[in-house]
Scaffold this motif. Structure first.
Motif, PDB file in Angstrom:
ATOM      1  N   GLN A   1       0.687  -1.312  -0.056  1.00 62.04           N
ATOM      2  CA  GLN A   1       0.234   0.045   0.091  1.00 62.04           C
ATOM      3  C   GLN A   1       0.851   1.357   0.144  1.00 62.04           C
TER       4      GLN A   1
ATOM      5  N   SER B   1       2.327   1.884  -3.613  1.00 61.44           N
ATOM      6  CA  SER B   1       1.420   2.298  -4.181  1.00 61.44           C
ATOM      7  C   SER B   1       0.998   3.758  -4.199  1.00 61.44           C
ATOM      8  N   ALA B   2       1.345   4.117  -2.804  1.00 55.94           N
ATOM      9  CA  ALA B   2       0.925   5.509  -2.443  1.00 55.94           C
ATOM     10  C   ALA B   2       2.272   6.395  -3.021  1.00 55.94           C
TER      11      ALA B   2
ATOM     12  N   LEU C   1       2.185  10.492  -3.806  1.00 57.88           N
ATOM     13  CA  LEU C   1       1.916  11.037  -2.591  1.00 57.88           C
ATOM     14  C   LEU C   1       3.228  11.410  -1.649  1.00 57.88           C
TER      15      LEU C   1
ATOM     16  N   PRO D   1       5.052  11.585   2.029  1.00 52.12           N
ATOM     17  CA  PRO D   1       4.992  10.478   3.111  1.00 52.12           C
ATOM     18  C   PRO D   1       3.635  11.039   3.918  1.00 52.12           C
TER      19      PRO D   1
ATOM     20  N   GLN E   1       1.081  12.744   3.084  1.00 51.96           N
ATOM     21  CA  GLN E   1      -0.296  12.206   2.515  1.00 51.96           C
ATOM     22  C   GLN E   1      -0.553  10.877   2.477  1.00 51.96           C
TER      23      GLN E   1
ATOM     24  N   LEU F   1      -4.089   9.571   3.892  1.00 54.58           N
ATOM     25  CA  LEU F   1      -5.089   9.268   3.153  1.00 54.58           C
ATOM     26  C   LEU F   1      -4.959   7.850   2.709  1.00 54.58           C
ATOM     27  N   VAL F   2      -3.986   7.268   2.916  1.00 53.74           N
ATOM     28  CA  VAL F   2      -3.706   5.755   2.689  1.00 53.74           C
ATOM     29  C   VAL F   2      -3.575   4.876   3.988  1.00 53.74           C
TER      30      VAL F   2
ATOM     31  N   PRO G   1      -6.738   5.772   7.261  1.00 52.64           N
ATOM     32  CA  PRO G   1      -8.190   5.207   7.213  1.00 52.64           C
ATOM     33  C   PRO G   1      -8.324   3.896   7.143  1.00 52.64           C
ATOM     34  N   GLN G   2      -7.150   3.174   6.628  1.00 54.81           N
ATOM     35  CA  GLN G   2      -7.284   1.768   6.808  1.00 54.81           C
ATOM     36  C   GLN G   2      -6.992   1.116   8.242  1.00 54.81           C
TER      37      GLN G   2
END
Ligand code: ADP
Ligand code: MG
Lengths: 250, 253
Positions: free
Chosen positions: B152, B155-156, B161, B163, B165, B169-170, B173-174
Motif C-alpha cells: 500500500q 502504491s501511495a 503522494l 509521506p 499524504q 490518505l492511505v 483510514p485503513q
C-alpha cells in the motif's frame, strides 16, 4: 523514449543475519527511440528491482538511468516529482481497499495533481467508459475481480497523463481468463501510442507489443534487441533455453 | 405451514432468557440478605445519581479524545526507526501498563499535579485517565498500522503522494477501520476505570453512589443502580464493537 542505463548497481543490506546481496550488478542497457520495452527473464533475476529503479521508487547504489537524456534524480523530493510524471502498476494490491474504484482514480488527480473534484470526475469519465469499467466505478476493490482491479490500477496510472508507464507482471496474479482482458487493455494502449516498460512472462504478448526486448538474469542484461530478431539465434545458451521453454508454454 | 427456524430470533430469545434468569438470581440473592428495601430513601437522591452519571460520561469522553491522540502519537513513536524515539514510547507504554491506575492517580494528583501547580482535580483526573488509556490505545493503533501491507505504501509512493499524504490518505483510514472495534472495547474499559477517580474526590457516578450510601445506609439500593448505570453505557458499546468487527471484516481484501 530512449533509455540509457549505465553501470547500474542495486544492493540490499543483510538483515537478521542474512548476508548483503548485490541484485543489480553493473547493468548496462541502451535502447533506441522506442515506445515499448519488455523485460523478460527467470524469477529472481532482478526485473522487479530494475523496474523499481526506473519508476523512481528505489535509489540505486551506483550507476545512472536516463530517459530521453534526462538523468533520474537521487534526492527524495526530486524522485517524488519524477514519480508524478510516470505511472506504475504492480503485480497486485495496487488499489486502496478503503476507497471505491472511482475514489482510487480521483485520489492522485485531486491530491497530487491539484484538480478539483469536478474536473477530476470529468477526466476519468471517458477512460472508465472506454475500458468498460463505468459499471464497476462505485465498487470497492474487494467487490472487483482480479482483472477489473488491475484494469482500474492501470487506469489510475493513466488518468494523470504520465509520460510513460511501468508495469511489473500485471497479469501474473490472475487467472487465464482475466489475463486476457488486462493484456488486451495494454495492447490498446500500445496502439494509442502510450509508452511503457513492461515485465512479463507472456512471451507471445511480448512479441506482439514490444519494440525491443531485454533479457534480465543475475542482475544483468544477458540479451537485448529489436523484437523482430530477438527470438532468433540467441548466442547465450541460458537465454536460448529460457526462450524455448517459454515458447512452448505460450 | 411450518415456521422456518430463524437463527437471529433464536439468538435474541436465548439472550433474553439468560438475562432474565441472571436478574432473577441476583434479585433472589438480594432479597435473602436484605428483606426490607428502602427505595424511597434512594429516590430522594436521584439527582445525585444523574449528575454523577453525566459527569462519568463527560469525563470518559474527554479522556477518550485525549487517549486517542496520545495513542496515535505513541503508536507512531513505537514504529520509529530512531532508537531514542522508540525507547521513549516503549518506556511510557510499559510503565503505564505495569502499574495500577489507582497508583497513577495518587501519584498524578498528589505529586505531579501539586508539583506543577495544577489545581483543578477534574483536569488532573481526565489527564491521568487519558494517559492511562493512551498506553493501551498505542498498542492497538500500532497493531493497526502494522497490519497495512508494504504494497500500500508502494502504491501511495508510486502515485506521487508525500509521506504525510500517504499516512493521512492511505495508511490512517485503513488502520482506523482495523482498530475501531478494539477502540470501542477500550472505551468500555475507560468508562469502568473512571470509577477510580472517586479516590481523588471527583463527583462522578461511583462517588455519588458512595455518598448516597453514606447518607441513607442503604448499601444495595445505592450500588445496584450504580451497576445498572454503568451497564447502560457499556452494553451498547460492546454491541457496537462486535458490529464494527463484522462490518469491516469483509472489506479487508
Ligand atoms: N528488499 C529486498 N531485500 C533483499 N533482497 C531483495 C529485495 N528485493 C529483492 N531482493 C532479491 O533480489 C533478487 C531479484 O529479485 P527481483 O528483482 O524481485 O527479481 P524478479 O522480479 O526478476 O523475479 C532476488 O534474489 C530477491 O530475493
Ligand atoms: Mg518480479
Amino acid at each position: 523514449m530512449r533509455l540509457v542505463i549505465h553501470a547500474l548497481a542495486r544492493r540490499f543490506a543483510g538483515r537478521d543475519g542474512r548476508p548483503a546481496t548485490t541484485v543489480l550488478d553493473g547493468l548496462e542497457l541502451t535502447t533506441g527511440d522506442i515506445a515499448a520495452l519488455v523485460l523478460v527473464g527467470p524469477s529472481g533475476g532482478g526485473k522487479s528491482t530494475l523496474l523499481r529503479v526506473l519508476a523512481g521508487l528505489d535509489v540505486p547504489e551506483a550507476g545512472s538511468v536516463a530517459f530521453d537524456g534526462a538523468t533520474l534524480p537521487r534526492d527524495a523530493a526530486g524522485l517524488r516529482a519524477y514519480r508524478r510524471t510516470v505511472g506504475t502498476v504492480f503485480q497486485a494490491f495496487n488499489l486502496f481497499p478503503h476507497l471505491t474504484a472511482l475514489e482510487n482514480l480521483l485520489l492522485p488527480l485531486v491530491h497530487v495533481h491539484g484538480l478539483d473534484r469536478t474536473a477530476a470526475l470529468e477526466r476519468v469519465r471517458g477512460p472508465l467508459d472506454r475500458f468498460g469499467l463505468t459499471a464497476h466505478a462505485h465498487k470497492r476493490p474487494a467487490e472487483l475481480s482480479g482483472g477489473q482491479k488491475q484494469r482500474i490500477a492501470i487506469l489510475r496510472a493513466l488518468v494523470v497523463r504520465p509520460r510513460r508507464l511501468f508495469l511489473d507482471e500485471p497479469t501474473s496474479a490472475l487467472d487465464p481468463e482475466m489475463t486476457g482482458e488486462v493484456l488486451e487493455m495494454i495492447a490498446e494502449l500500445r496502439v494509442a501510442g502510450t509508452q511503457f516498460v513492461l515485465v512479463t512472462h507472456e512471451m507471445a504478448f511480448a512479441r506482439r507489443v514490444a519494440d525491443e526486448i531485454a533479457f534480465v538474469a543475475d542482475g544483468r542484461i544477458l540479451a537485448h534487441g529489436a523484437t523482430a530478431t530477438f527470438f532468433d539465434d540467441q548466442a547465450d545458451p541460458r537465454v536460448r533455453r529460457f526462450l524455448e521453454t517459454s515458447q512452448h508454454h505460450a | 405451514m411450518a415456521r422456518r427456524y430463524n437463527p437471529a430470533m433464536a439468538r435474541w430469545l436465548a439472550h433474553l432468557v439468560v438475562i432474565t434468569l441472571f436478574v432473577a438470581g441476583i434479585a433472589a440473592a438480594c432479597t435473602r440478605v436484605h428483606p426490607d428495601w428502602n427505595w424511597s430513601g434512594i429516590w430522594d437522591y436521584r439527582q445525585k445519581f444523574v449528575q454523577g452519571w453525566v459527569t462519568t460520561v463527560g469525563i470518559s469522553l474527554a479522556a477518550l479524545v485525549f487517549a486517542m491522540l496520545v495513542g496515535l502519537v505513541v503508536a507512531v513513536m513505537l514504529r520509529s526507526r530512531m532508537a531514542l524515539v522508540e525507547a521513549v514510547g516503549r518506556v511510557y507504554v510499559e510503565a503505564i501498563r505495569g502499574t495500577p491506575l489507582l497508583v497513577q492517580l495518587l501519584i498524578g494528583f498528589y505529586v505531579v499535579a501539586s508539583a506543577v501547580g495544577l489545581e483543578n482535580r477534574y483536569v488532573v483526573g481526565v489527564l491521568v485517565l487519558a494517559l492511562f488509556a493512551g498506553a493501551y490505545m498505542a498498542e492497538i493503533f500500532r497493531g493497526g498500522l502494522d497490519a497495512i501491507p508494504a504494497a500500500q505504501l508502494d502504491s501511495a509512493r508510486a502515485i506521487g503522494l508525500t509521506p504525510a499524504q500517504a499516512f493521512r490518505l492511505v495508511v490512517l483510514p485503513q488502520a482506523v477501520r482495523i482498530v475501531l472495534p478494539s477502540i470501542a472495547g477500550q472505551l468500555v474499559s475507560l468508562i469502568k476505570d473512571s470509577s477510580l477517580l472517586s479516590v481523588i474526590a471527583i463527583s462522578e457516578f461511583t462517588l455519588a453512589a458512595q455518598e448516597v450510601n453514606a447518607f441513607t445506609f442503604s448499601t444495595l439500593e445505592s450500588y445496584l443502580p450504580l451497576a445498572a448505570g454503568y451497564l447502560l453505557l457499556t452494553l451498547p458499546l460492546a454491541t457496537l464493537s462486535r458490529w464494527l468487527e463484522r462490518r469491516f471484516r469483509y472489506e479487508a481484501a
